[in-house]
Design an enzyme around this catalytic site. Structure first.
Site, PDB file in Angstrom:
ATOM      1  N   LYS A  61       0.847  -1.197   0.000  1.00  0.00           N
ATOM      2  CA  LYS A  61       0.000   0.000   0.000  1.00  0.00           C
ATOM      3  C   LYS A  61       0.883   1.247   0.000  1.00  0.00           C
ATOM      4  O   LYS A  61       1.916   1.257   0.656  1.00  0.00           O
ATOM      5  CB  LYS A  61      -0.863   0.033   1.266  1.00  0.00           C
ATOM      6  CG  LYS A  61      -2.011  -0.949   1.286  1.00  0.00           C
ATOM      7  CD  LYS A  61      -2.782  -0.830   2.586  1.00  0.00           C
ATOM      8  CE  LYS A  61      -3.822  -1.929   2.737  1.00  0.00           C
ATOM      9  NZ  LYS A  61      -4.971  -1.788   1.836  1.00  0.00           N
ATOM     10  N   ARG A  94     -10.460 -11.375   1.612  1.00  0.00           N
ATOM     11  CA  ARG A  94     -11.352 -12.386   1.027  1.00  0.00           C
ATOM     12  C   ARG A  94     -10.727 -13.774   1.061  1.00  0.00           C
ATOM     13  O   ARG A  94     -11.429 -14.776   1.100  1.00  0.00           O
ATOM     14  CB  ARG A  94     -11.722 -11.977  -0.405  1.00  0.00           C
ATOM     15  CG  ARG A  94     -10.534 -11.890  -1.317  1.00  0.00           C
ATOM     16  CD  ARG A  94     -10.793 -11.006  -2.529  1.00  0.00           C
ATOM     17  NE  ARG A  94     -10.905  -9.584  -2.159  1.00  0.00           N
ATOM     18  CZ  ARG A  94     -11.150  -8.617  -3.038  1.00  0.00           C
ATOM     19  NH1 ARG A  94     -11.344  -8.901  -4.309  1.00  0.00           N
ATOM     20  NH2 ARG A  94     -11.214  -7.372  -2.642  1.00  0.00           N
TER      21      ARG A  94
HETATM   22 ZN    ZN Z   1      -5.455  -5.617   1.803  1.00  0.00          ZN
END
Ligand code: ZN
Ligand code: ZN
Length: 430
Positions: A269, A343
């Protein structure tokens, strides 16, 4: 810590730091209800100036004489015919912030109508929270004192019960907030295990089961293990069961994402997107807080929580974009992006819950994707469901608590975007 007490009438009240009088906005001049006539003289100046209109969340502070309290606070509730539980909550949240800023911790709270009580207490209690664990001693001393005593005026035993219940629910919220706010270095998968074990020690109705890394491997939760590869800590798989209705087979299973820090993995990120990622276990925190509140309230339901937990870190062993892993369900998944790790761990947990826990319904909570924020903003959470009845129940609960959810489509065609050349599916749509 908050203490509640009550009296039916104003003239029976005891001393406090402030008396709060909630008032609806009126077209003409504000007037006090009959029951409050005895304090009208203390308020004559503020009422005659008409400075205070009774708008939602408006506050007027009056230093009164000849009353058991030093202060009287007029709190605006807005127009009565536009009243909702949420507008009441907002008004009382502004009162709560005001009291905390003025170090007013003991309140006499006049309740003009009993149907505002729940919203009033939720508004007050939800702002009566501070995360102080990580503050140094020096700055801890300077923190404002929270409210700790509310004396309800115009109330009886029934209202006192409601107040206690609302407090229990809000304490579940504080519990979840503490976990989500906690430093990622402290709130690790192993810490979440300890919290769950702590709940089973506190409540005999809760049974906690922890899977070790070996057991997770034995169960072939290849997706949770893949995300965990770059971590210096073992993954955790937590199951905590509350049996409030042993005779019934009905069981709700809550699954909560427990990524204790999400760097994004090798698909790292950027700055500005990573700083809040200690809260990527918000789903797990919600499950634990809910379980605690439900057990405390002794609700006659069966509730099981499942938390797959690890951090998503970078290391020489990190899972890589392009890798393919087999999950608990037997399906293979191509990793298109390591930042879509939630997920993956949830897929293993959902498949596990379905196979072993005999759920009537499964509800999964997760801080899952920035795209959801783009779709709905911070106003509502996206709701994805294959069950209409559950959707309705969920929307009803979401309206009652103003924790809004909004249904998002689950079109068949979306599956096409998840096709992979070499695996059963990819973890990110095309
Ligand atoms: Zn993530
Ligand atoms: Zn995440």
């Amino acid at each position: 810590f908050m203490k509640f007490s009550c009296v039916p009438h104003l003239d029976k009240r005891k001393g406090a730091e402030a008396l709060v009088l909630p008032l609806f906005q009126k077209k003409g001049k504000l007037s006090l209800p009959k029951e409050l006539k005895s304090i009208e003289s203390s308020l004559s100046s503020v009422l005659s100036t008409e400075d205070f209109k009774g708008k939602e969340g408006e506050i007027a502070l009056v230093y009164a004489q000849k009353q058991p309290e030093k202060r009287i606070i007029l709190l605006g509730l807005g127009e009565e015919d536009k009243k909702t539980t949420e507008s009441i909550r907002r008004s009382f949240a502004s009162l709560g912030k005001f009291c905390i800023s003025k170090k007013i911790s003991k309140l006499n709270l006049y309740i003009p109508e009993k149907d505002i009580l729940r919203g009033a207490l939720e508004g007050l209690l939800l702002v009566n929270y501070q995360f102080t664990i990580l503050k140094g001693e020096g700055s801890k001393e300077k923190l404002p004192k929270l409210m700790d005593e509310i004396h309800l005026i115009g109330c009886g035993k029934h209202e006192l019960d409601l107040a206690e219940k609302t407090l229990t629910i809000c304490e579940g919220v504080y519990f979840a907030r503490d976990l989500a706010n906690g430093n990622a270095q402290d709130v690790t998968p192993q810490f979440l295990e300890k919290v769950a074990v702590g709940l089973s020690k506190q409540f005999h109705t809760i049974k906690t089961t922890l899977l070790t890394k070996k057991e997770i491997e034995k169960e072939q939760m290849g997706l949770l293990l893949a995300v965990n590869q770059g971590s210096s800590l073992d993954p955790a798989f937590i199951i905590a069961e509350y049996k409030g209705n042993p005779k019934s087979k009905d069981k709700t299973v809550l699954v909560g994402k427990g990524i204790t820090y999400d760097t994004g993995g090798l698909n790292l990120k950027p700055t500005g997107f990573m700083e809040t990622m200690r809260a990527d276990m918000g789903g797990a925190a919600l499950c634990l807080g809910t379980l605690k509140a439900v057990a405390e309230l002794e609700l006659p339901v069966n509730l099981t929580i499942v938390i797959p937990s690890t951090d998503n870190s970078i290391g020489s062993k990190s899972f890589k974009p392009g890798d393919i892993y087999k999950g608990f369900s037997g399906k293979t998944v191509e990793i298109a992006n390591t930042d879509a790790e939630g997920r993956l761990v949830l897929a293993d947990a959902l498949a596990y819950a379905e196979k072993y826990l005999a759920p009537t319904r499964i509800i999964d909570f997760a801080t899952l994707t920035g795209a959801q924020d783009i779709a709905l903003g911070p106003e509502a959470a996206g709701l994805f469901t294959n069950n209409e009845e559950l959707t309705k129940a969920f929307q009803k609960a979401s309206a009652a608590t103003f924790e809004r959810v909004w249904p998002m489509p689950v079109f068949e065609e979306y599956k096409d975007g998840l096709k992979s050349d070499h695996a059963d599916l990819k973890n990110v749509g095309a």
